[in-house]
Design a protein around this motif. Sequence first.
Motif, PDB file in Angstrom:
ATOM      1  N   PRO A 196      23.852  50.878  16.154  1.00  0.00           N
ATOM      2  CA  PRO A 196      23.325  49.416  17.438  1.00  0.00           C
ATOM      3  C   PRO A 196      24.499  48.844  16.903  1.00  0.00           C
ATOM      4  O   PRO A 196      25.335  48.084  15.668  1.00  0.00           O
ATOM      5  N   SER A 197      24.840  47.886  18.736  1.00  0.00           N
ATOM      6  CA  SER A 197      25.894  46.474  17.947  1.00  0.00           C
ATOM      7  C   SER A 197      25.426  46.032  19.620  1.00  0.00           C
ATOM      8  O   SER A 197      24.179  46.376  20.507  1.00  0.00           O
ATOM      9  N   MET A 198      26.195  44.482  19.022  1.00  0.00           N
ATOM     10  CA  MET A 198      25.838  43.518  20.428  1.00  0.00           C
ATOM     11  C   MET A 198      27.297  43.405  21.290  1.00  0.00           C
ATOM     12  O   MET A 198      28.274  43.007  20.544  1.00  0.00           O
ATOM     13  N   CYS A 199      27.228  43.581  22.809  1.00  0.00           N
ATOM     14  CA  CYS A 199      28.339  42.640  22.827  1.00  0.00           C
ATOM     15  C   CYS A 199      28.359  40.890  23.247  1.00  0.00           C
ATOM     16  O   CYS A 199      27.789  40.567  22.813  1.00  0.00           O
ATOM     17  N   THR A 200      29.855  40.883  23.104  1.00  0.00           N
ATOM     18  CA  THR A 200      30.336  39.379  22.776  1.00  0.00           C
ATOM     19  C   THR A 200      30.985  39.548  23.861  1.00  0.00           C
ATOM     20  O   THR A 200      31.455  37.731  23.767  1.00  0.00           O
ATOM     21  N   GLY A 201      31.173  39.972  24.848  1.00  0.00           N
ATOM     22  CA  GLY A 201      31.858  39.484  26.044  1.00  0.00           C
ATOM     23  C   GLY A 201      32.304  39.943  26.911  1.00  0.00           C
ATOM     24  O   GLY A 201      32.362  41.352  27.034  1.00  0.00           O
ATOM     25  N   MET A 202      32.363  39.584  28.696  1.00  0.00           N
ATOM     26  CA  MET A 202      33.037  40.288  29.675  1.00  0.00           C
ATOM     27  C   MET A 202      33.703  40.932  29.821  1.00  0.00           C
ATOM     28  O   MET A 202      34.545  38.657  30.361  1.00  0.00           O
ATOM     29  N   ARG A 203      35.185  40.873  30.799  1.00  0.00           N
ATOM     30  CA  ARG A 203      36.504  40.572  30.667  1.00  0.00           C
ATOM     31  C   ARG A 203      35.960  40.021  31.998  1.00  0.00           C
ATOM     32  O   ARG A 203      35.490  40.589  32.804  1.00  0.00           O
ATOM     33  N   GLY A 204      36.966  39.418  33.055  1.00  0.00           N
ATOM     34  CA  GLY A 204      36.955  39.259  34.296  1.00  0.00           C
ATOM     35  C   GLY A 204      37.969  39.841  35.036  1.00  0.00           C
ATOM     36  O   GLY A 204      38.825  40.680  33.900  1.00  0.00           O
ATOM     37  N   VAL A 205      38.052  39.521  35.881  1.00  0.00           N
ATOM     38  CA  VAL A 205      39.657  40.679  37.189  1.00  0.00           C
ATOM     39  C   VAL A 205      39.506  39.777  37.974  1.00  0.00           C
ATOM     40  O   VAL A 205      38.741  39.381  39.026  1.00  0.00           O
ATOM     41  N   VAL A 206      41.281  40.320  38.577  1.00  0.00           N
ATOM     42  CA  VAL A 206      41.284  40.139  40.203  1.00  0.00           C
ATOM     43  C   VAL A 206      41.910  40.592  40.428  1.00  0.00           C
ATOM     44  O   VAL A 206      42.967  41.969  39.967  1.00  0.00           O
ATOM     45  N   ALA A 207      41.479  41.626  41.723  1.00  0.00           N
ATOM     46  CA  ALA A 207      42.212  42.368  42.183  1.00  0.00           C
ATOM     47  C   ALA A 207      43.527  41.564  43.323  1.00  0.00           C
ATOM     48  O   ALA A 207      42.143  41.488  44.755  1.00  0.00           O
ATOM     49  N   ALA A 208      44.271  42.783  43.737  1.00  0.00           N
ATOM     50  CA  ALA A 208      45.195  42.293  45.048  1.00  0.00           C
ATOM     51  C   ALA A 208      46.200  43.635  45.813  1.00  0.00           C
ATOM     52  O   ALA A 208      46.100  44.739  45.069  1.00  0.00           O
ATOM     53  N   GLU A 209      46.145  43.548  47.238  1.00  0.00           N
ATOM     54  CA  GLU A 209      46.891  44.471  47.907  1.00  0.00           C
ATOM     55  C   GLU A 209      48.865  44.343  47.803  1.00  0.00           C
ATOM     56  O   GLU A 209      48.570  42.834  48.433  1.00  0.00           O
ATOM     57  N   ILE A 210      49.518  44.381  47.650  1.00  0.00           N
ATOM     58  CA  ILE A 210      50.698  43.911  47.693  1.00  0.00           C
ATOM     59  C   ILE A 210      51.469  44.558  48.835  1.00  0.00           C
ATOM     60  O   ILE A 210      51.782  45.791  48.699  1.00  0.00           O
ATOM     61  N   THR A 211      51.914  44.047  49.609  1.00  0.00           N
ATOM     62  CA  THR A 211      52.955  44.750  51.026  1.00  0.00           C
ATOM     63  C   THR A 211      54.300  43.913  50.899  1.00  0.00           C
ATOM     64  O   THR A 211      54.254  43.445  50.439  1.00  0.00           O
ATOM     65  N   LEU A 212      55.258  45.831  51.012  1.00  0.00           N
ATOM     66  CA  LEU A 212      56.207  44.617  50.841  1.00  0.00           C
ATOM     67  C   LEU A 212      57.217  45.464  52.585  1.00  0.00           C
ATOM     68  O   LEU A 212      56.759  46.918  52.862  1.00  0.00           O
ATOM     69  N   ARG A 213      57.203  44.977  53.435  1.00  0.00           N
ATOM     70  CA  ARG A 213      57.924  44.850  54.583  1.00  0.00           C
ATOM     71  C   ARG A 213      59.338  44.794  54.652  1.00  0.00           C
ATOM     72  O   ARG A 213      60.037  44.375  54.758  1.00  0.00           O
ATOM     73  N   GLY A 214      60.546  45.324  55.090  1.00  0.00           N
ATOM     74  CA  GLY A 214      61.624  45.915  55.249  1.00  0.00           C
ATOM     75  C   GLY A 214      62.059  45.833  56.397  1.00  0.00           C
ATOM     76  O   GLY A 214      61.890  45.186  57.838  1.00  0.00           O
ATOM     77  N   PRO A 215      62.555  47.070  57.654  1.00  0.00           N
ATOM     78  CA  PRO A 215      62.719  47.492  58.623  1.00  0.00           C
ATOM     79  C   PRO A 215      61.588  47.490  59.545  1.00  0.00           C
ATOM     80  O   PRO A 215      60.540  47.602  59.077  1.00  0.00           O
TER      81      PRO A 215
END
Length: 478
Positions: A196-215
């Motif tokens: 048995p155990s106890m959680c001591t925290g949860m991570r946060g999150v940032v999510a993104a989409e990157i687009t690179l355009r050329g010709p």
Amino acid sequence: MDVGDYIQQQARGFFDDLKEWLVIPSISADPGHHHDVRASAEWLAAHLRATGFPEVEIWETGSEDSPGLPAVFACWPAADPQAPTVCVYGHHDVQPAEPLGEWDSPPFEPAERDGQLLARGASDDKGQVMVHSLGIRACLAVAGTAAPPVTIKLLIEGEEESGSPHFADLLRDRAGRLACDVIVVSDTTMWAADVPSMCTGMRGVVAAEITLRGPDTDLHSGSFGGGVPNPLHAMAALLAGLHDKDSRVALPGFYDRVVALTRQERDLLARLPYDEKLWLADAGHSQAAAGEAGFTTLERIWARPTAEINGMWGGHTGPGGRTIVPREAHAKVSFRLVADQEPGEVAAALREYVTASTPPGIDAEVAFEGPGVRPCSSPVTSPAVQAGRRAMERAFGREVLFTGEGGSGPEADLAEVLAAPLVFVAVGLDSDRIHAPNEKVEMDLLLKGAEAAAYLWQELAAVGRPGLAADNRSPAKQ
């Protein structure tokens, strides 16, 4: 009769009630099931009234322009007006059940097998919410009282599996009704059934989409290759540069706010019976552990921030050859955050990094999937956490260890808006297959969870409001 005896006597009725609730396919991510989410809220409200809660309400969320799905609020005041107030958080919505063909039995037809209850939501999170209604009944029955030793409030939301889009606004709007001295979360897991155990925290999150355009169009690689910038080349270099040789994230200022693990925290994690071969097998039979240098695998997944490339695409990906310089390239990335990182600052750092990493002749765009989720944490020395640990140790009859949670949820909003410390008391397991086919929960663990919940009210009452007040500091600093 003691608490354990009472819970065993009530077990059959408890599981029958839970199965009745699990039949309702309350899938918040599917508009076709939004009426089921409402039916789920109505079922829970009726169940809590039958349990004895004198105040039970269904709270609407969202607005006319952006309607949300209902949450359930309940309150059972303590006999002593000076007793601490505890707010229990959980959720009654569930994940979609697809692929249906991989289930051994229909996901919304609960089945009992070898001490397990199989159904969508059995562990995440209906089973763990129900733990509290049985725990409250046990606490009152054994004490022979009509009111619990602490004021108990339940807030069970209906949109957690959809990212809790209206939850922060709900908290702010109802902060007065939800005012409390401590927040109990039962939506995480233990290390193992026999550890048995106890959680001591949860991570946060940032999510993104990157687009690179050329010709403006794809170009013939023989005529133009080597003469103009290639968006896919640029994307590959940009993504490769997200980490240095020690697998540290290369965004500017990324680690400036990161709270370092204490020696005590590292020692507590090291006490868990971690077997790397077994862990790798659970990790899709991965062939090796990897990550930031200087940290163990458990420290990396629970207490260190990360950057992951979730997908990348562009140019020709179909059958046969097509020798081109593609006009654009795309990638999805996500960052898991730890205390005290702020999603907005990480998002700004990603934009800065992309701008600095984009060569001349390429235009870059970064689009974020919402504002992100902030991390949260609960110090193991916190009076509230120690009360939770004592309650779990009474229920399980053995030492309770500490873990972390690599995923993300709305707990940081709870801690910030309500200005109260978090305590994670939960009995799910990583092997419960939450979000996957054949989700299950160990029935005996739910009963142990109910026993721990019954003891928790006693333990928090013994600490008292002055003792818990030591925890009421800024959640970002916990």
